[in-house]
Write a protein that holds these residues in place. Structure first.
Motif, PDB file in Angstrom:
ATOM      1  N   LYS A   1       0.829  -1.205   0.000  1.00  0.00           N
ATOM      2  CA  LYS A   1       0.000   0.000   0.000  1.00  0.00           C
ATOM      3  C   LYS A   1       0.862   1.252   0.000  1.00  0.00           C
ATOM      4  O   LYS A   1       0.573   2.219  -0.706  1.00  0.00           O
ATOM      5  CB  LYS A   1      -0.933   0.002   1.211  1.00  0.00           C
ATOM      6  CG  LYS A   1      -2.112  -0.935   1.065  1.00  0.00           C
ATOM      7  CD  LYS A   1      -2.930  -1.058   2.332  1.00  0.00           C
ATOM      8  CE  LYS A   1      -3.567   0.236   2.735  1.00  0.00           C
ATOM      9  NZ  LYS A   1      -4.439   0.110   3.922  1.00  0.00           N
ATOM     10  N   GLU A   2       1.925   1.251   0.795  1.00  0.00           N
ATOM     11  CA  GLU A   2       2.820   2.417   0.851  1.00  0.00           C
ATOM     12  C   GLU A   2       3.547   2.624  -0.473  1.00  0.00           C
ATOM     13  O   GLU A   2       3.715   3.753  -0.921  1.00  0.00           O
ATOM     14  CB  GLU A   2       3.824   2.271   1.994  1.00  0.00           C
ATOM     15  CG  GLU A   2       3.204   2.398   3.363  1.00  0.00           C
ATOM     16  CD  GLU A   2       2.566   3.754   3.589  1.00  0.00           C
ATOM     17  OE1 GLU A   2       3.150   4.791   3.221  1.00  0.00           O
ATOM     18  OE2 GLU A   2       1.456   3.783   4.144  1.00  0.00           O
ATOM     19  N   ILE A   3       3.965   1.538  -1.095  1.00  0.00           N
ATOM     20  CA  ILE A   3       4.643   1.646  -2.401  1.00  0.00           C
ATOM     21  C   ILE A   3       3.671   2.189  -3.442  1.00  0.00           C
ATOM     22  O   ILE A   3       4.011   3.086  -4.217  1.00  0.00           O
ATOM     23  CB  ILE A   3       5.229   0.291  -2.836  1.00  0.00           C
ATOM     24  CG1 ILE A   3       6.392  -0.078  -1.914  1.00  0.00           C
ATOM     25  CG2 ILE A   3       5.656   0.328  -4.308  1.00  0.00           C
ATOM     26  CD1 ILE A   3       6.902  -1.490  -2.092  1.00  0.00           C
ATOM     27  N   ALA A   4       2.445   1.678  -3.459  1.00  0.00           N
ATOM     28  CA  ALA A   4       1.438   2.160  -4.409  1.00  0.00           C
ATOM     29  C   ALA A   4       1.153   3.640  -4.182  1.00  0.00           C
ATOM     30  O   ALA A   4       1.005   4.404  -5.142  1.00  0.00           O
ATOM     31  CB  ALA A   4       0.154   1.345  -4.280  1.00  0.00           C
ATOM     32  N   ARG A   5       1.096   4.048  -2.927  1.00  0.00           N
ATOM     33  CA  ARG A   5       0.860   5.454  -2.609  1.00  0.00           C
ATOM     34  C   ARG A   5       2.003   6.329  -3.130  1.00  0.00           C
ATOM     35  O   ARG A   5       1.786   7.396  -3.688  1.00  0.00           O
ATOM     36  CB  ARG A   5       0.704   5.609  -1.101  1.00  0.00           C
ATOM     37  CG  ARG A   5      -0.123   6.807  -0.721  1.00  0.00           C
ATOM     38  CD  ARG A   5      -0.399   6.818   0.742  1.00  0.00           C
ATOM     39  NE  ARG A   5       0.671   7.654   1.308  1.00  0.00           N
ATOM     40  CZ  ARG A   5       1.063   7.643   2.550  1.00  0.00           C
ATOM     41  NH1 ARG A   5       0.512   6.840   3.406  1.00  0.00           N
ATOM     42  NH2 ARG A   5       2.008   8.435   2.970  1.00  0.00           N
ATOM     43  N   TYR A   6       3.234   5.861  -2.978  1.00  0.00           N
ATOM     44  CA  TYR A   6       4.380   6.637  -3.453  1.00  0.00           C
ATOM     45  C   TYR A   6       4.409   6.695  -4.987  1.00  0.00           C
ATOM     46  O   TYR A   6       4.680   7.745  -5.564  1.00  0.00           O
ATOM     47  CB  TYR A   6       5.704   6.067  -2.933  1.00  0.00           C
ATOM     48  CG  TYR A   6       6.852   6.910  -3.427  1.00  0.00           C
ATOM     49  CD1 TYR A   6       7.124   8.139  -2.842  1.00  0.00           C
ATOM     50  CD2 TYR A   6       7.620   6.522  -4.522  1.00  0.00           C
ATOM     51  CE1 TYR A   6       8.138   8.952  -3.316  1.00  0.00           C
ATOM     52  CE2 TYR A   6       8.635   7.326  -5.005  1.00  0.00           C
ATOM     53  CZ  TYR A   6       8.887   8.537  -4.393  1.00  0.00           C
ATOM     54  OH  TYR A   6       9.878   9.339  -4.886  1.00  0.00           O
ATOM     55  N   VAL A   7       4.109   5.592  -5.646  1.00  0.00           N
ATOM     56  CA  VAL A   7       4.089   5.584  -7.116  1.00  0.00           C
ATOM     57  C   VAL A   7       3.032   6.560  -7.622  1.00  0.00           C
ATOM     58  O   VAL A   7       3.271   7.301  -8.583  1.00  0.00           O
ATOM     59  CB  VAL A   7       3.863   4.157  -7.661  1.00  0.00           C
ATOM     60  CG1 VAL A   7       3.567   4.164  -9.145  1.00  0.00           C
ATOM     61  CG2 VAL A   7       5.068   3.284  -7.362  1.00  0.00           C
ATOM     62  N   GLN A   8       1.873   6.592  -6.967  1.00  0.00           N
ATOM     63  CA  GLN A   8       0.836   7.545  -7.353  1.00  0.00           C
ATOM     64  C   GLN A   8       1.341   8.974  -7.171  1.00  0.00           C
ATOM     65  O   GLN A   8       1.179   9.821  -8.042  1.00  0.00           O
ATOM     66  CB  GLN A   8      -0.425   7.328  -6.532  1.00  0.00           C
ATOM     67  CG  GLN A   8      -1.523   8.306  -6.889  1.00  0.00           C
ATOM     68  CD  GLN A   8      -2.783   8.080  -6.077  1.00  0.00           C
ATOM     69  OE1 GLN A   8      -2.889   7.157  -5.297  1.00  0.00           O
ATOM     70  NE2 GLN A   8      -3.739   8.959  -6.266  1.00  0.00           N
TER      71      GLN A   8
END
Length: 52
Positions: free
Chosen positions: A16-23
């Protein structure tokens, strides 16, 4: 004495944190190499130019 430092995210939380950063990286952060455009804006504009 217990360690009060935050624990690193693991498993689902990490994804979830990685997806948030990619966004953030693609939709919110301006990039110098794209003349301060955001990647999503830059590539959407490029596709529109190709399609027309």
């Amino acid at each position: 004495m217990p360690d009060s430092s935050p624990r690193p995210p693991i498993g689902r939380e990490l994804r979830k944190e990685i997806a948030r950063y990619v966004q953030f990286y693609n939709q919110e952060r301006p990039h110098q190499s794209l003349n301060e455009a955001k990647p999503d804006q830059f590539y959407a504009h490029t596709i529109e130019k190709i399609a027309s």
